[in-house]
Write a protein that holds these residues in place. Structure first.
Motif, mmCIF file in Angstrom:
data_model
loop_
_atom_site.group_PDB
_atom_site.id
_atom_site.type_symbol
_atom_site.label_atom_id
_atom_site.label_comp_id
_atom_site.label_asym_id
_atom_site.label_seq_id
_atom_site.Cartn_x
_atom_site.Cartn_y
_atom_site.Cartn_z
ATOM 1 N N ALA A 275 15.174 74.157 32.855
ATOM 2 C CA ALA A 275 14.285 73.442 31.934
ATOM 3 C C ALA A 275 15.012 73.083 30.647
ATOM 4 N N ILE A 276 15.816 73.998 30.134
ATOM 5 C CA ILE A 276 16.585 73.719 28.913
ATOM 6 C C ILE A 276 17.601 72.613 29.174
ATOM 7 N N ARG A 277 18.279 72.678 30.304
ATOM 8 C CA ARG A 277 19.270 71.628 30.631
ATOM 9 C C ARG A 277 18.610 70.262 30.748
ATOM 10 N N ARG A 278 17.453 70.208 31.404
ATOM 11 C CA ARG A 278 16.753 68.921 31.523
ATOM 12 C C ARG A 278 16.353 68.395 30.153
ATOM 13 N N HIS A 279 15.901 69.283 29.280
ATOM 14 C CA HIS A 279 15.488 68.875 27.938
ATOM 15 C C HIS A 279 16.683 68.361 27.133
ATOM 16 N N LEU A 280 17.816 69.025 27.235
ATOM 17 C CA LEU A 280 18.992 68.621 26.475
ATOM 18 C C LEU A 280 19.593 67.318 26.990
ATOM 19 N N HIS A 281 19.423 67.033 28.258
ATOM 20 C CA HIS A 281 19.993 65.813 28.822
ATOM 21 C C HIS A 281 19.025 64.630 28.774
ATOM 22 N N ASP A 282 17.806 64.864 28.332
ATOM 23 C CA ASP A 282 16.817 63.798 28.228
ATOM 24 C C ASP A 282 17.099 62.991 26.965
#
Length: 62
Positions: free
Chosen positions: A8-15
């Motif tokens: 979830a953190i990775r998806r948020h940072l790459h959004d």
């Protein structure tokens, strides 16, 4: 559970949705400010006379 949290953190940072618009706007503002600053400097009396002197000397050289 830890794996889902990290994903979830990775998806948020790459959004980067919407980032290109603000980056473009800030780039335009920065370019306009730099252009205004350069125009002010180049059209000042001291710089204008210095540039004129440089060009005159360059054109008068054989």
């Amino acid at each position: 559970m830890r794996h889902r949290f990290v994903d979830a953190i990775r998806r948020h940072l790459h959004d980067e949705e919407g980032m290109s618009t603000i980056e473009y706007a800030l780039g335009c503002v920065a370019a306009a400010a730099l252009g205004a600053l350069l125009y002010t400097v180049v059209t000042s009396d001291a710089v204008e006379s210095a540039l004129s002197g440089i060009f005159e000397r360059a054109l008068n050289e054989h």
